[in-house]
Design a protein around this motif. Sequence first.
Motif, PDB file in Angstrom:
ATOM      1  N   MET A 121      -8.835  -3.155  -0.235  1.00 27.31           N
ATOM      2  CA  MET A 121      -7.464  -3.168  -0.757  1.00 27.31           C
ATOM      3  C   MET A 121      -6.703  -4.389  -0.245  1.00 27.31           C
ATOM      4  SD  MET A 121      -6.590   0.901  -0.581  1.00 27.31           S
ATOM      5  CE  MET A 121      -5.073   0.855  -1.542  1.00 27.31           C
ATOM      6  N   SER A 122      -6.954  -4.768   0.987  1.00 27.45           N
ATOM      7  CA  SER A 122      -6.312  -5.955   1.552  1.00 27.45           C
ATOM      8  C   SER A 122      -6.780  -7.220   0.832  1.00 27.45           C
ATOM      9  CB  SER A 122      -6.629  -6.045   3.045  1.00 27.45           C
ATOM     10  OG  SER A 122      -5.986  -7.149   3.615  1.00 27.45           O
ATOM     11  N   PHE A 130       0.827  -1.206   0.000  1.00 22.56           N
ATOM     12  CA  PHE A 130       0.000   0.000   0.000  1.00 22.56           C
ATOM     13  C   PHE A 130       0.857   1.249   0.000  1.00 22.56           C
ATOM     14  CE2 PHE A 130      -3.372  -2.580   2.395  1.00 22.56           C
ATOM     15  CZ  PHE A 130      -3.860  -3.073   1.213  1.00 22.56           C
ATOM     16  N   PHE A 172      -9.520   0.132   3.254  1.00 25.14           N
ATOM     17  CA  PHE A 172      -8.454  -0.780   3.637  1.00 25.14           C
ATOM     18  C   PHE A 172      -8.826  -2.243   3.440  1.00 25.14           C
ATOM     19  CE2 PHE A 172      -6.330  -3.576   6.621  1.00 25.14           C
ATOM     20  CZ  PHE A 172      -5.013  -3.365   6.277  1.00 25.14           C
ATOM     21  N   ALA A 196      -5.652   3.492   1.737  1.00 23.70           N
ATOM     22  CA  ALA A 196      -5.272   2.354   2.570  1.00 23.70           C
ATOM     23  C   ALA A 196      -5.466   2.646   4.058  1.00 23.70           C
ATOM     24  CB  ALA A 196      -3.821   1.967   2.304  1.00 23.70           C
TER      25      ALA A 196
END
Length: 103
Positions: free
Chosen positions: A86-87, A18, A83, A78
């Motif tokens: 994105m994870s 990130f 988050f 992020a």
Amino acid sequence: MMKAVKLGAVGAVSALTFFHVGQGLRGDDAGGEYAYSAHMEGCLRQVRQIVPEERKAVGACECMYGEFEKHGYSLIDAFGSDFDHMSRITRTCAARNGARLPN
């Protein structure tokens, strides 16, 4: 114990990936290949720890950057409500390229 180590490695890869998300990752060629930049090299340094085959490590980073770009994510995302998504992108791209991740 090994599961905890793998989980820590995945978390580190996710966080460090990130931090390396940035603009200018796409090359100008018609194929849209990603340029090797400081950002890509940073991603590869982390991904190589869980995806040892170079071709697949490159594929994992390209997948991550492509998905982040597709969703319009930047570094700041992020740290917010994006988050989790994105994870998931990071984990999915790593798994598609041979990383064995804990559940």
